[in-house]
Scaffold this active site. Structure first.
Site, PDB file in Angstrom:
ATOM      1  CE1 TYR A 164      43.428  36.226  33.853  1.00 58.22           C
ATOM      2  CE2 TYR A 164      42.803  34.315  35.157  1.00 58.22           C
ATOM      3  CZ  TYR A 164      42.770  35.680  34.932  1.00 58.22           C
ATOM      4  OH  TYR A 164      42.075  36.503  35.789  1.00 58.22           O
ATOM      5  CD  GLN A 191      41.565  49.803  37.297  1.00 55.27           C
ATOM      6  OE1 GLN A 191      40.696  49.241  37.947  1.00 55.27           O
ATOM      7  NE2 GLN A 191      41.304  50.862  36.557  1.00 55.27           N
ATOM      8  CG  ASP A 236      46.702  45.208  27.793  1.00 58.84           C
ATOM      9  OD1 ASP A 236      47.645  46.025  27.844  1.00 58.84           O
ATOM     10  OD2 ASP A 236      45.507  45.573  27.817  1.00 58.84           O
ATOM     11  CG  HIS A 288      44.103  44.808  38.849  1.00 57.56           C
ATOM     12  ND1 HIS A 288      42.970  45.347  38.285  1.00 57.56           N
ATOM     13  CD2 HIS A 288      44.105  45.213  40.142  1.00 57.56           C
ATOM     14  CE1 HIS A 288      42.318  46.061  39.207  1.00 57.56           C
ATOM     15  NE2 HIS A 288      42.991  46.004  40.336  1.00 57.56           N
ATOM     16  CB  CYS A 325      57.328  26.871  40.860  1.00 63.89           C
ATOM     17  SG  CYS A 325      58.436  27.855  41.882  1.00 63.89           S
ATOM     18  N   GLY A 363      39.505  55.354  30.803  1.00 72.91           N
ATOM     19  CA  GLY A 363      38.899  54.083  30.404  1.00 72.91           C
ATOM     20  C   GLY A 363      38.688  53.063  31.493  1.00 72.91           C
TER      21      GLY A 363
END
Ligand code: APR
Length: 241
Positions: free
Chosen positions: A62, A97, A100, A115, A147, A184
């Site tokens: 990620y 979905q 970005d 998502h 956190c 897409g």
């Protein structure tokens, strides 16, 4: 001449986008490549089990996505949807979905990231604190933030096997739409691949835009073949009374 989709003054539009809308911004789709990253299947990196067993690998993946996403810019397809929202207001709704932020940066506001979002992290222990803005590209696991409860952060991403976000709001927006436009997405990941069936059940027209037929092509009333950035800017005709 390319097909145009007329939007009447009473139409309510639900748009679903997938990785294909960001392809022309330089972000690779999932299934166009061999589905591998650093020799791993994507489905093996993006899971709760992978986070448990190999958090360094998950964060490496990620962090690379964050780095790549920061370099990308919205393309004419993202901008066409933001322009359409400006014309339709509350009669427009966008569900993506994609993790970005290209829709956000193009100006879309009535938007759900079902998502999750690359630019956010949240507590790995699910302590209940809301996700925080976090665009950090971590070089190693020891750098990953904490956190306020003390647990390590995880990407604010819906992994394979986890429930997508805001499903009841999405369901009610689909029940309420008269036109669904899907752009897409290969139609291979559920529940998003089923939205077209929910919309048809609600009596809506359903349109797909993309260069290839998706797996669920037979559920659409119209297919517009082409790249999103080339097709979308001229696709919609907004009718006034
Ligand atoms: N314009 C429009 N569509 C395009 C373009 C383009 N320029 N280029 C490619 N496409 C289409 C492809 O034809 C393909 O059908 O985009 C689709 C991309 O499909 P996938 O890679 O399967 O991506 P997506 O459907 O968004 O994946 C769904 O799967 O991996 C998970 O959570 C992840 O959100 C993702 C979900």
């Amino acid at each position: 001449m390319l097909m145009q989709i007329s939007i009447s003054p009473t139409d309510r539009l639900f748009v679903l986008t997938g990785a294909g809308i960001s392809a022309e911004s330089g972000l690779p789709t999932f299934r166009a490549s061999d589905g591998l990253w650093a020799g791993h299947r994507i489905e093996d990196v993006c899971t709760p089990e992978a986070l448990e067993e190999n958090p360094a690998l998950v964060w490496e993946f990620y962090s690379q996505r964050r780095e790549q996403g920061a370099k990308a810019e919205p393309n004419p397809a993202h901008r066409a949807l933001a322009d359409l929202e400006a014309k339709l207001g509350d009669r427009f709704f966008l569900c993506t979905q994609n993790v970005d932020d290209l829709h956000d940066r193009a100006g879309s506001r009535r938007l759900i990231h079902m998502h999750g979002e690359l630019a956010k992290s949240r507590c790995e222990d699910e302590c209940g604190r809301p996700p925080i803005e976090d665009r950090t590209v971590y070089a190693s696991l020891v750098e990953v933030g904490r956190c306020t409860c003390g647990a390590r952060l995880r990407p604010h991403i819906v992994f394979f096997g986890e429930t997508p976000l805001e499903m009841s709001r999405i369901q009610s927006k689909i029940d309420d739409c008269s036109l669904m436009v899907v752009i897409g997405t290969s139609g291979s990941v559920y529940p998003a691949a089923n939205f077209v069936n929910w919309a048809r059940h609600a009596g809506a027209r359903t349109v797909y835009v993309g260069p290839e037929r998706p797996l669920n092509a037979s559920a659409f009333t119209h297919i517009v073949e082409g790249k999103a950035g080339e097709v979308l800017p001229g696709l919609f005709e907004v009718l006034s009374i």
